[in-house]
Design a protein around this motif. Structure first.
Motif, PDB file in Angstrom:
ATOM      1  N   UNK A 187      -5.331  -4.023   1.842  1.00  0.00           N
ATOM      2  CA  UNK A 187      -4.787  -3.559   3.193  1.00  0.00           C
ATOM      3  C   UNK A 187      -3.696  -4.396   3.437  1.00  0.00           C
ATOM      4  N   UNK A 188      -3.858  -5.718   3.299  1.00  0.00           N
ATOM      5  CA  UNK A 188      -3.067  -6.546   3.783  1.00  0.00           C
ATOM      6  C   UNK A 188      -1.441  -6.248   3.189  1.00  0.00           C
ATOM      7  N   UNK A 189      -1.482  -6.041   1.869  1.00  0.00           N
ATOM      8  CA  UNK A 189      -0.190  -5.836   1.232  1.00  0.00           C
ATOM      9  C   UNK A 189       0.197  -4.307   1.264  1.00  0.00           C
ATOM     10  N   UNK A 190      -0.723  -3.522   1.731  1.00  0.00           N
ATOM     11  CA  UNK A 190      -0.540  -2.102   1.762  1.00  0.00           C
ATOM     12  C   UNK A 190      -0.564  -1.651   0.311  1.00  0.00           C
ATOM     13  N   UNK A 191      -1.212  -2.062  -0.578  1.00  0.00           N
ATOM     14  CA  UNK A 191      -1.278  -1.644  -2.073  1.00  0.00           C
ATOM     15  C   UNK A 191      -2.460  -0.423  -2.155  1.00  0.00           C
ATOM     16  N   UNK A 192      -3.211  -0.406  -1.136  1.00  0.00           N
ATOM     17  CA  UNK A 192      -4.234   0.443  -0.972  1.00  0.00           C
ATOM     18  C   UNK A 192      -3.713   1.870  -0.681  1.00  0.00           C
ATOM     19  N   UNK A 193      -2.493   1.896  -0.141  1.00  0.00           N
ATOM     20  CA  UNK A 193      -1.916   3.158   0.154  1.00  0.00           C
ATOM     21  C   UNK A 193      -0.911   3.871  -0.967  1.00  0.00           C
ATOM     22  N   UNK A 194      -0.688   3.067  -2.040  1.00  0.00           N
ATOM     23  CA  UNK A 194       0.102   3.563  -3.006  1.00  0.00           C
ATOM     24  C   UNK A 194      -0.292   5.020  -3.578  1.00  0.00           C
ATOM     25  N   UNK A 195      -1.383   5.331  -3.722  1.00  0.00           N
ATOM     26  CA  UNK A 195      -2.045   6.771  -4.370  1.00  0.00           C
ATOM     27  C   UNK A 195      -1.548   7.742  -3.474  1.00  0.00           C
ATOM     28  N   UNK A 196      -1.096   7.475  -2.372  1.00  0.00           N
ATOM     29  CA  UNK A 196      -0.235   8.712  -1.585  1.00  0.00           C
ATOM     30  C   UNK A 196       0.848   9.064  -1.926  1.00  0.00           C
ATOM     31  N   UNK A 197       1.450   8.265  -2.854  1.00  0.00           N
ATOM     32  CA  UNK A 197       2.845   8.641  -3.690  1.00  0.00           C
ATOM     33  C   UNK A 197       2.425  10.147  -4.210  1.00  0.00           C
ATOM     34  N   UNK A 198       1.114  10.392  -4.655  1.00  0.00           N
ATOM     35  CA  UNK A 198       0.892  11.653  -5.136  1.00  0.00           C
ATOM     36  C   UNK A 198       0.823  12.586  -3.998  1.00  0.00           C
ATOM     37  N   UNK A 199       0.372  12.437  -2.885  1.00  0.00           N
ATOM     38  CA  UNK A 199       0.253  13.296  -1.713  1.00  0.00           C
ATOM     39  C   UNK A 199       1.796  13.652  -1.489  1.00  0.00           C
ATOM     40  N   UNK A 200       2.809  12.720  -1.643  1.00  0.00           N
ATOM     41  CA  UNK A 200       3.903  12.868  -1.290  1.00  0.00           C
ATOM     42  C   UNK A 200       4.578  14.022  -2.524  1.00  0.00           C
ATOM     43  N   UNK A 201       4.030  13.831  -3.781  1.00  0.00           N
ATOM     44  CA  UNK A 201       4.649  14.527  -4.837  1.00  0.00           C
ATOM     45  C   UNK A 201       4.189  16.059  -4.189  1.00  0.00           C
ATOM     46  N   UNK A 202       2.993  16.411  -4.195  1.00  0.00           N
ATOM     47  CA  UNK A 202       2.235  17.486  -3.942  1.00  0.00           C
ATOM     48  C   UNK A 202       2.883  18.210  -2.600  1.00  0.00           C
ATOM     49  N   UNK A 203       3.663  17.434  -1.607  1.00  0.00           N
ATOM     50  CA  UNK A 203       4.113  18.167  -0.476  1.00  0.00           C
ATOM     51  C   UNK A 203       3.434  17.858   0.714  1.00  0.00           C
ATOM     52  N   UNK A 204       2.270  17.322   0.732  1.00  0.00           N
ATOM     53  CA  UNK A 204       1.190  17.138   1.686  1.00  0.00           C
ATOM     54  C   UNK A 204       1.847  16.027   2.689  1.00  0.00           C
ATOM     55  N   UNK A 205       2.613  15.217   2.141  1.00  0.00           N
ATOM     56  CA  UNK A 205       3.297  14.181   2.995  1.00  0.00           C
ATOM     57  C   UNK A 205       4.732  13.959   2.476  1.00  0.00           C
ATOM     58  N   UNK A 206       5.335  13.052   3.244  1.00  0.00           N
ATOM     59  CA  UNK A 206       6.925  12.725   2.979  1.00  0.00           C
ATOM     60  C   UNK A 206       6.733  11.116   2.893  1.00  0.00           C
TER      61      UNK A 206
END
Length: 247
Positions: A187-206
């Motif tokens: 969490x401190x390094x925000x590494x936990x957020x990296x899988x959200x690149x999949x959400x970006x690729x899917x179009x759910x997120x930017x």
């Protein structure tokens, strides 16, 4: 013979068409109101004479400055939004998201080879965590993260709500007992957020946008807060680069 605001009145609704027919008139501006009804015959007559017609749609200052007239479902409509984006703008933004999302997914895949065993050793359970979040205009989607909490974290949240350190609708604790030791680092390094690149690729997120709220946060939104969802939620945004919880 009358004047209104210094402008001479040369005809009324009964003889307007005949006046235009016999005099120099380039354009006609119709300003309908609740008291004034403009007949279709008046409009058709002006059109048949080749006069340029302007029709006031409505007095809609409340919509703000971003207003455009366009065709929709066979109707001519006045459209408004907080921020207008052209199809070209949206195309380039989505292209950037696809490219960035693809690169991010590759990076995440490589890091998973090292992070997954550590998560498994420190806390039995799945490597990834998914949760329903609320995206653009209220669309719900499943967000992905590296698991940074114990598997019973969602059940224990209600017990800890009285210790919430954030003002408003978000829940956050400095020493959240649900977070694992390795999870604190992720969490401190925000590494936990990296899988959200999949959400970006899917179009759910930017790549860039506001963070997507949880369902319980969204349920307590007022119309003012609801405007956060007028754009696609992002992996990062102004809050993340300005100090996060420190502000």
């Amino acid at each position: 013979g009358k004047k209104i605001l210094g402008v001479p009145v040369v005809a009324d609704k009964d003889n307007m068409v005949s006046y235009i027919q016999k005099n120099w008139v380039d354009e006609v501006f119709f300003n309908p109101s609740e008291k004034t009804v403009i007949s279709n015959e008046m409009i058709k007559s002006c059109a048949s004479m080749g006069v340029t017609i302007h029709m006031k749609l409505a007095k809609l200052e409340v919509l703000g400055n971003n207003q455009i007239v366009e065709k929709m479902a066979g109707y001519t409509v006045l459209s408004s939004s907080i921020k207008m984006a052209s199809p070209r703008d949206m195309f380039f933004k989505r292209t950037m998201d696809i490219v960035g999302g693809f690169v991010g997914v590759l990076m995440t895949g490589i890091l998973t080879l090292f992070i997954a065993p550590i998560i498994k050793i420190k806390s039995p359970g799945p490597v990834f965590f998914s949760q329903i979040r609320v995206g653009k205009n209220g669309k719900k989607f499943k967000i992905y993260k590296f698991r940074s909490m114990y598997i019973d974290a969602e059940e224990r949240k209600k017990e800890l709500e009285a210790q919430n350190e954030m003002q408003g609708l978000m829940f956050k604790m400095e020493d959240d007992p649900r977070v694992t030791k390795v999870g604190r680092f992720l969490r401190k390094t925000s590494i936990d957020e990296l899988p959200q690149f999949l959400n970006v690729l899917k179009g759910d997120m930017s790549l860039v946008g506001t963070r997507p709220p949880t369902e319980d946060e969204f349920a307590r939104y007022t119309p003012y807060y609801r405007r956060r969802l007028c754009m696609t939620p992002g992996l990062t945004g102004l809050w993340q680069v300005s100090g996060r919880s420190d502000i």
